[in-house]
Design a protein around this motif. Structure first.
Motif, short mmCIF file in Angstrom:
data_model
loop_
_atom_site.label_atom_id
_atom_site.label_comp_id
_atom_site.label_asym_id
_atom_site.label_seq_id
_atom_site.Cartn_x
_atom_site.Cartn_y
_atom_site.Cartn_z
N VAL A 1 53.15 -73.97 48.51
CA VAL A 1 54.45 -73.82 48.14
C VAL A 1 55.26 -74.93 49.11
O VAL A 1 55.23 -74.80 50.22
N VAL A 2 56.02 -76.16 48.41
CA VAL A 2 56.64 -76.82 49.11
C VAL A 2 58.10 -76.78 48.95
O VAL A 2 58.56 -76.56 47.74
N HIS A 3 59.00 -77.03 49.96
CA HIS A 3 60.33 -76.91 49.67
C HIS A 3 60.79 -78.32 49.37
O HIS A 3 60.36 -79.24 49.86
N GLN A 4 61.93 -78.54 49.00
CA GLN A 4 62.51 -79.67 48.84
C GLN A 4 62.80 -80.60 50.21
O GLN A 4 63.43 -79.91 51.01
N HIS B 1 57.34 -84.08 40.84
CA HIS B 1 58.32 -83.25 41.48
C HIS B 1 57.95 -83.50 43.04
O HIS B 1 58.54 -82.85 43.89
N LEU B 2 57.25 -84.38 43.23
CA LEU B 2 56.83 -84.81 44.82
C LEU B 2 56.85 -86.44 44.82
O LEU B 2 56.59 -86.92 43.96
N GLY C 1 59.63 -77.52 40.57
CA GLY C 1 58.68 -77.51 39.65
C GLY C 1 57.12 -77.58 39.89
O GLY C 1 57.10 -77.49 41.38
N VAL C 2 56.22 -77.59 39.20
CA VAL C 2 54.96 -77.57 39.88
C VAL C 2 54.38 -78.91 39.55
O VAL C 2 54.36 -79.46 38.46
N GLY C 3 54.04 -79.77 40.62
CA GLY C 3 53.45 -80.95 40.47
C GLY C 3 51.68 -80.68 40.76
O GLY C 3 51.23 -80.10 41.18
N ARG C 4 51.21 -81.37 39.45
CA ARG C 4 49.90 -81.29 39.31
C ARG C 4 49.35 -82.68 39.38
O ARG C 4 49.59 -83.89 38.83
N SER C 5 48.24 -82.68 40.03
CA SER C 5 47.37 -84.22 40.28
C SER C 5 45.97 -83.70 39.91
O SER C 5 45.18 -82.61 40.09
N ASP C 6 45.53 -84.59 39.19
CA ASP C 6 43.89 -84.67 38.71
C ASP C 6 43.52 -85.92 39.17
O ASP C 6 43.84 -86.98 39.08
N LEU C 7 42.09 -85.91 39.47
CA LEU C 7 41.09 -86.65 39.74
C LEU C 7 40.54 -87.44 38.44
O LEU C 7 39.89 -86.62 37.95
N VAL C 8 41.14 -88.48 37.90
CA VAL C 8 40.75 -88.67 36.50
C VAL C 8 39.60 -89.98 36.60
O VAL C 8 39.13 -90.20 35.28
N GLY C 9 39.39 -90.34 37.71
CA GLY C 9 38.35 -91.32 37.66
C GLY C 9 37.60 -91.27 38.96
O GLY C 9 38.06 -91.83 40.14
N VAL C 10 36.16 -90.95 39.11
CA VAL C 10 35.66 -90.41 40.37
C VAL C 10 34.16 -91.11 40.01
O VAL C 10 33.67 -90.60 38.99
N GLU C 11 33.79 -91.78 41.03
CA GLU C 11 32.31 -92.25 41.01
C GLU C 11 31.56 -91.79 42.32
O GLU C 11 32.44 -92.14 43.23
N ALA C 12 30.44 -91.49 42.40
CA ALA C 12 29.93 -91.15 43.74
C ALA C 12 28.36 -92.04 43.38
O ALA C 12 27.68 -91.79 42.46
N LEU D 1 53.78 -76.14 44.03
CA LEU D 1 55.00 -75.65 43.54
C LEU D 1 56.23 -75.97 44.26
O LEU D 1 56.21 -75.89 45.59
N VAL D 2 57.02 -77.12 43.98
CA VAL D 2 58.08 -77.14 44.65
C VAL D 2 59.28 -76.25 44.21
O VAL D 2 59.71 -76.21 43.38
N ASP D 3 59.73 -75.42 45.36
CA ASP D 3 60.87 -74.30 45.04
C ASP D 3 62.00 -74.83 45.30
O ASP D 3 62.11 -76.20 45.65
N GLY D 4 62.98 -74.11 45.13
CA GLY D 4 64.48 -74.82 45.51
C GLY D 4 65.03 -74.80 46.71
O GLY D 4 65.99 -74.99 46.83
#
Lengths: 423, 307
Positions: free
Chosen positions: B43-46, B75-76, B142-153, B173-176
């Motif tokens: 949880v992250v505050h503003q 939200h971030l 709000g809820v900030g979502r991050s996805d790894l959309v392109g990954v190679e190894a 989650l960014v709260d108020g």
């Protein structure tokens, strides 16, 4: 008459007791030694000799028959699970006090009891030594005592491919940065290079027995990818072996047991089918070297032994090899410890003519000796990386830069370069 | 009062779900090189700064090249990259935010390969390694979502084979709330690690011009930038490889690595050729000699004419 009656009654009583306490052999389930009861022999005034002898014979009870099966499983560098199976109770009603004896040290026991067979019990070992052959015998006890356990089995723990780091604390607060000591096995006279995040930090010359030590001090705390490779007296390289470490301040880290891979070269690039090709390289003196030839149609394994100078040679007749490309790699083993795989080299078996390998630069500019050495200076380092980076995603790359010859410089080429990195 | 309790209940549930999401769902558990996120808080505050690490768990493989592209969470506010703890030694694609502004990307190599981080105090366990740290600040609830959309190894097998990969995701989650304590960073007073710049040339690199190649790391705050100075010139921001202005290599070249805390490490490449300077020196000597000879000749003539 009374005495006869008494005698008869006594004998009946004995017989009844025998029936009660000593059933027929077929019904006998007890596991005591054979028992013989002599009843009574008596003569009366009629010269009648009546003998009443009750003989209760029970089967011979011997210690259980136990086998070391099934085979051990769950084998890692330090763990294994071994099994024993009670195959027969040998006329007793039950068996208990299961256990194993063997080369692992003190006997181990397994709690339990069984009245049915086969019955399998097991023991899971931890703290074993990697790359070690362990022999063991399973046993169990019954009323006749423990089985002698003549049937033995063995297993070998996974080879010690990874170095064994040992940490000792810093010098009473006087050490403000970390010292890392490296030691292990290469080849006699080999130049051993230690890299830190791809940068050369220390080099060492291995002794006549192939052993080397190297030390670097002043390491700050943080994550580091240390790696090591050896260069033999012909200038050929082992594969690079890495050990990423989280270093904490004020400590001394000893990384022992590094066993660097053999070097390997072939004396021909292309060999006419039926002719010999010589595979050779360096490893630790006396090491057993296993050499694999892989091709799309399968693989073959050969072995050689490094001499006192660390040199091994293997002449392979290609008469049995189908025409095509072969990838060769070697690994060494000594004292139960197995090295990582060597660099991979390749040669071609052909119906055509034999091509002898020559050091230097090919017509397309690539270097024979070291894949990834784009500028042909005998090293694979940040210069080669920078050249490759300048051709990254270029649609018409120079052959020297396109290491996998797929017509593009992409991350696969960087991976090949990285795996041949010398710093 | 009931609304307050209901809000409190929903808020607590949200925190719990988010916590579970971050710490469990974000860490895949299958036999393949696993890329995941790690953050110290769910949880992250503003206005609060939060660090998000992208981790690589090789899962028994040895990986020597990686490429990562991920989405930036809503939200971030993205604050930058920190490669101080990265196991990547050389970046092929330097860390950057894509032109669209909603993705980040980087790629690089790990010479020798990465097979899991060894903690000397617990050497039997191989831990994931940090590829990159992303710095964010809470902006709007709000809820900030991050996805790894392109990954190679890529495996360290000498053939450039790709490894199987799995990826995790991040939910922050960014709260108020506005009250928060800043991250208590230990001040970085250590300069970047020593390095050895190299001057070289190759016909495959900038038409065979002499170039300066350099690279180093800073284990505390990460490298911010490099500067180059040729001879008595001025410091100029530079990236490696850097084409030298002076192709005669007659002047010393200085390279400055600056970390994110402003600490500097300066290394020098000495001039290989001093031809112009030497020529000037020789010219001065010859000139002085001619002048002296001319003066001597004048003096002699003067003496001869005086007799």
């Amino acid at each position: 008459m009374r005495s006869v009656a008494s005698f008869t009654g006594l004998c009946a009583l004995v017989a009844l007791s025998a029936v009660i306490f000593f059933p027929r052999p077929s019904e006998a389930v007890v596991c005591n030694p054979p028992t013989v009861i002599t009843g009574c022999t008596m003569s009366d005034s009629d010269n009648l000799v009546i003998s009443a002898t009750v003989v209760a014979t029970t089967p011979t009870i011997t210690p259980p028959t136990v086998t070391t099966s099934p085979a051990a499983d769950g084998i890692t560098e330090t763990t294994a699970t071994i099994y024993g199976t009670v195959q027969s109770l040998n006329n007793d009603t039950s068996a208990d006090t299961f256990g194993f004896t063997g080369s692992f040290g003190s006997p181990v026991s397994v709690a339990g009891s069984t009245s049915t067979v086969p019955y399998t019990f097991s023991y899971a070992f931890t703290g074993l030594t990697c790359g070690t052959v362990y022999t063991y015998t399973a046993g169990a006890s019954n009323s006749a005592g423990p089985s002698t356990g003549t049937a033995s089995n063995s297993f070998t723990t996974t080879s010690c491919a990874a170095p064994i780091p040992v940490l000792s604390p810093g010098g009473g607060g006087t050490v403000t940065t970390t010292t890392v000591n490296f030691s292990g096995l290469a080849y006699p006279g080999a130049r051993v290079t230690i890299l830190e995040d791809g940068k050369i930090i220390v080099q060492s010359i291995a002794g006549g027995d192939g052993r080397f030590v190297a030390t670097t001090a002043g390491i700050m705390s943080g994550s580091y990818v240390f790696s090591a490779y050896a260069e033999d007296s012909r200038g050929d390289f082992s594969s690079t072996y890495s050990f990423p470490f989280q270093i904490n301040a004020s400590s001394i880290v000893n990384i022992r047991g590094i066993f660097l891979s053999p070097t390997i070269v072939a004396d021909k690039l292309s060999v006419k089918q039926g002719e010999d090709i010589l595979l050779s390289g360096f490893s630790a003196p006396g090491a057993a070297v296993s050499i694999d030839l892989g091709s799309p149609s399968g693989s073959r394994s050969y072995s050689a032994v490094a001499d006192t100078f660390g040199v091994y040679r293997l002449s392979v007749n290609t008469g049995l090899l189908a025409p095509g490309s072969y990838v060769v790699r070697a690994r060494a083993s000594q004292g139960g410890v197995v090295s990582p795989d060597s660099k991979r080299i390749s040669f071609i078996v052909t119906y055509g003519k034999t091509i002898i390998k020559k050091p230097g630069i090919e017509s397309d500019g690539t270097c024979y000796s070291l894949r990834g050495d784009i500028n042909c200076d005998g090293r694979v380092n940040i210069i080669d990386f920078s050249i490759m980076k300048s051709w990254y995603r270029n649609r018409k790359p120079q052959p020297r830069v396109d290491l996998n010859s797929d017509g593009a410089v992409d991350l696969a080429d960087f991976s090949i370069l990285s795996s041949n990195w010398t710093g | 009062m009931q609304n307050t309790l209901r809000y409190s209940y929903i808020f607590s549930l949200t925190i719990f779900v988010t916590f579970v999401t971050v710490f469990f769902a974000a860490t895949p558990r299958v036999e393949a090189a696993a890329f995941s996120f790690r953050t110290s808080t769910a949880v992250v505050h503003q206005g609060q700064e939060v660090h998000v690490d992208i981790l690589l768990d090789p899962e028994g493989e040895t990986i020597n090249t990686v490429s990562v592209t991920g989405t930036l969470p809503e939200h971030l506010v993205f604050g930058g990259f920190d490669d101080s703890a990265s196991i990547v030694s050389f970046f092929v694609d330097d860390p950057k935010v894509t032109s669209s502004g909603n993705q980040f990307t980087f790629s690089g190599i790990i010479p020798g390969g990465f097979s899991g981080l060894i903690d000397p105090f617990a050497p039997s366990v191989r831990k994931p390694g940090t590829l990159m740290r992303l710095i964010f600040t809470g902006k709007t609830p709000g809820v900030g979502r991050s996805d790894l959309v392109g990954v190679e190894a890529y495996l360290n097998d000498g053939e450039g084979m790709r490894a199987k990969v799995v990826t995790g995701s991040l939910n922050l989650l960014v709260d108020g709330l506005l009250d928060w304590l800043p991250i208590a960073d230990i001040p970085d007073t250590t300069p970047p690690l020593p390095f050895t710049p190299v001057v070289t040339r190759d016909f495959l690199l900038f038409q065979n011009d002499y170039v300066l190649i350099f690279n180093t790391k800073d284990k505390e705050s990460g490298i911010n930038h490099y500067q180059v100075k040729e001879g008595s010139g001025v410091w100029t921001r530079a990236v490696s490889p850097y084409v030298l202005t002076d192709q005669t290599l007659s002047e010393d070249v200085w390279v400055k690595a600056v970390d994110r805390a402003g600490n500097e490490r300066i290394e020098v490449v000495r001039a290989r050729a001093r031809t112009p300077a030497n020529m000037r020196t020789v010219g001065v000597i010859v000139g002085v000699a001619i002048l002296l000879a001319f003066i001597i000749m004048l003096i002699r003539r003067h003496r001869q004419s005086g007799r």
